[in-house]
Design a protein around this motif. Sequence first.
Motif, PDB file in Angstrom:
ATOM      1  N   UNK A  96      53.602  -5.280  35.828  1.00 56.52           N
ATOM      2  CA  UNK A  96      52.403  -4.452  35.808  1.00 56.52           C
ATOM      3  C   UNK A  96      52.527  -3.367  36.875  1.00 56.52           C
ATOM      4  N   UNK A  97      51.501  -2.543  36.954  1.00 54.71           N
ATOM      5  CA  UNK A  97      51.497  -1.457  37.946  1.00 54.71           C
ATOM      6  C   UNK A  97      50.889  -1.886  39.275  1.00 54.71           C
ATOM      7  N   UNK A  98      50.674  -3.197  39.433  1.00 57.32           N
ATOM      8  CA  UNK A  98      50.046  -3.701  40.658  1.00 57.32           C
ATOM      9  C   UNK A  98      50.912  -3.402  41.877  1.00 57.32           C
ATOM     10  N   UNK A  99      50.378  -2.685  42.873  1.00 58.56           N
ATOM     11  CA  UNK A  99      51.156  -2.410  44.094  1.00 58.56           C
ATOM     12  C   UNK A  99      51.224  -3.637  44.980  1.00 58.56           C
ATOM     13  N   UNK A 100      52.164  -3.624  45.926  1.00 59.20           N
ATOM     14  CA  UNK A 100      52.316  -4.750  46.839  1.00 59.20           C
ATOM     15  C   UNK A 100      51.055  -5.047  47.610  1.00 59.20           C
ATOM     16  N   UNK A 101      50.360  -4.016  48.052  1.00 57.50           N
ATOM     17  CA  UNK A 101      49.138  -4.241  48.832  1.00 57.50           C
ATOM     18  C   UNK A 101      48.049  -4.894  47.986  1.00 57.50           C
ATOM     19  N   UNK A 102      48.051  -4.606  46.666  1.00 59.28           N
ATOM     20  CA  UNK A 102      47.063  -5.210  45.781  1.00 59.28           C
ATOM     21  C   UNK A 102      47.256  -6.706  45.671  1.00 59.28           C
ATOM     22  N   UNK A 156      46.624  -6.417  65.736  1.00 59.86           N
ATOM     23  CA  UNK A 156      48.077  -6.213  65.692  1.00 59.86           C
ATOM     24  C   UNK A 156      48.740  -7.266  64.810  1.00 59.86           C
ATOM     25  N   UNK A 157      48.327  -8.518  64.974  1.00 60.44           N
ATOM     26  CA  UNK A 157      48.901  -9.579  64.142  1.00 60.44           C
ATOM     27  C   UNK A 157      48.578  -9.375  62.662  1.00 60.44           C
ATOM     28  N   UNK A 158      47.364  -8.903  62.377  1.00 61.46           N
ATOM     29  CA  UNK A 158      47.005  -8.677  60.971  1.00 61.46           C
ATOM     30  C   UNK A 158      47.883  -7.602  60.348  1.00 61.46           C
ATOM     31  N   UNK A 159      48.092  -6.523  61.073  1.00 62.10           N
ATOM     32  CA  UNK A 159      48.945  -5.441  60.564  1.00 62.10           C
ATOM     33  C   UNK A 159      50.369  -5.946  60.337  1.00 62.10           C
ATOM     34  N   UNK A 160      50.874  -6.732  61.280  1.00 67.35           N
ATOM     35  CA  UNK A 160      52.234  -7.272  61.146  1.00 67.35           C
ATOM     36  C   UNK A 160      52.351  -8.224  59.959  1.00 67.35           C
ATOM     37  N   UNK A 161      51.394  -9.150  59.850  1.00 65.90           N
ATOM     38  CA  UNK A 161      51.464 -10.151  58.780  1.00 65.90           C
ATOM     39  C   UNK A 161      51.232  -9.527  57.410  1.00 65.90           C
ATOM     40  N   UNK A 186      38.129 -13.106  61.192  1.00 62.52           N
ATOM     41  CA  UNK A 186      39.383 -13.424  61.866  1.00 62.52           C
ATOM     42  C   UNK A 186      40.339 -14.232  61.017  1.00 62.52           C
ATOM     43  N   UNK A 187      39.801 -14.994  60.057  1.00 61.08           N
ATOM     44  CA  UNK A 187      40.662 -15.815  59.198  1.00 61.08           C
ATOM     45  C   UNK A 187      41.577 -14.975  58.320  1.00 61.08           C
ATOM     46  N   UNK A 188      41.229 -13.701  58.123  1.00 56.72           N
ATOM     47  CA  UNK A 188      42.062 -12.829  57.289  1.00 56.72           C
ATOM     48  C   UNK A 188      43.455 -12.646  57.888  1.00 56.72           C
ATOM     49  N   UNK A 189      43.542 -12.734  59.210  1.00 59.66           N
ATOM     50  CA  UNK A 189      44.850 -12.626  59.870  1.00 59.66           C
ATOM     51  C   UNK A 189      45.782 -13.727  59.377  1.00 59.66           C
ATOM     52  N   UNK A 248      49.254 -14.134  56.958  1.00 57.48           N
ATOM     53  CA  UNK A 248      50.427 -14.912  57.356  1.00 57.48           C
ATOM     54  C   UNK A 248      50.830 -15.879  56.247  1.00 57.48           C
ATOM     55  N   UNK A 249      49.858 -16.497  55.601  1.00 55.66           N
ATOM     56  CA  UNK A 249      50.149 -17.418  54.518  1.00 55.66           C
ATOM     57  C   UNK A 249      50.871 -16.745  53.367  1.00 55.66           C
ATOM     58  N   UNK A 250      50.479 -15.509  53.043  1.00 57.41           N
ATOM     59  CA  UNK A 250      51.152 -14.765  51.981  1.00 57.41           C
ATOM     60  C   UNK A 250      52.603 -14.496  52.371  1.00 57.41           C
ATOM     61  N   UNK A 251      52.813 -14.083  53.623  1.00 57.16           N
ATOM     62  CA  UNK A 251      54.172 -13.789  54.086  1.00 57.16           C
ATOM     63  C   UNK A 251      55.054 -15.034  54.042  1.00 57.16           C
ATOM     64  N   UNK A 252      54.527 -16.170  54.486  1.00 63.22           N
ATOM     65  CA  UNK A 252      55.309 -17.414  54.476  1.00 63.22           C
ATOM     66  C   UNK A 252      55.647 -17.811  53.049  1.00 63.22           C
ATOM     67  N   UNK A 253      54.716 -17.602  52.127  1.00 66.60           N
ATOM     68  CA  UNK A 253      54.956 -17.930  50.737  1.00 66.60           C
ATOM     69  C   UNK A 253      56.111 -17.157  50.129  1.00 66.60           C
ATOM     70  N   UNK A 254      56.400 -15.987  50.682  1.00 65.97           N
ATOM     71  CA  UNK A 254      57.522 -15.191  50.184  1.00 65.97           C
ATOM     72  C   UNK A 254      58.808 -15.435  50.951  1.00 65.97           C
TER      73      UNK A 254
END
Length: 246
Positions: A90-96, A226-231, A143-146, A150-156
């Motif tokens: 699909x046309x779904x971007x990574x951020x989506x 900063x952690x949110x942007x990194x994760x 704050x839980x969004x941070x 991280x959970x999304x990143x670990x999943x990949x």
Amino acid sequence: MNTLIKLEITRTLRNKKFMFFSVIYPSALFLMIAGTQDSAAKVPHTQLTMPAFYMVAMASFGALTAVLMGNSERIAKEREKGWVRQLRLTSLPGRGYVLAKIAGAAVVTLPSILIVFVVAALAKGVRLETWQWLALTGSIWAGSLVFAALGVAVGYVASGDAVRPITMMLYFGLSILGGLWMPTTVYPQWLQNIAEWLPTHAYAALGQAIELGNSPHLKDIAILGVYFVLFAGGAAWLYRKDTLKA
């Protein structure tokens, strides 16, 4: 992207086992840990009572449980089953994709936080002003969004077999070192110096400042930002990288 977000939220709410452990587990831990504490006892070197400290700590821990454990394992399994491969067509971007996963996990954190608050108020007599309850809910939820990112990143990063041990190490390591299981004021000074730069320490500090009637410290907000942007950035990059390999 909106359709995927709605789908993720619906799937999360239908997972009764995940909802039970994410919502009930933190309040049960609060009763186990704070239930035996003297309601008037203070956390060493602070003005916080032990029940108030553990209320914020367990509410934060519960939110961490919901967004980190849920996201990482679910994504790793979806990659193995081919669901993510279908999304790449699909046309779904990574951020989506990242935002959809974060939103789906964040839905579970709100009831988890609120139940800990209710249990703390009824069982240990924690009393705060109305604005403090509202500010605590908003800061812990946001704050839980941070950790959702991280959970999304670990999943990949991890495969289906490796994701659970990796997540568990992060989960307990960040929780214990960051002061969600015990006050960092009882740690050796060298460990306190490390803890104050961890996202979990900054996360709990938001609520602790509000409980004392103060505004959250800018340093803690900046650390979480900063952690949110990194994760989140890392998760989106890993999604695109995985797409290019397909």
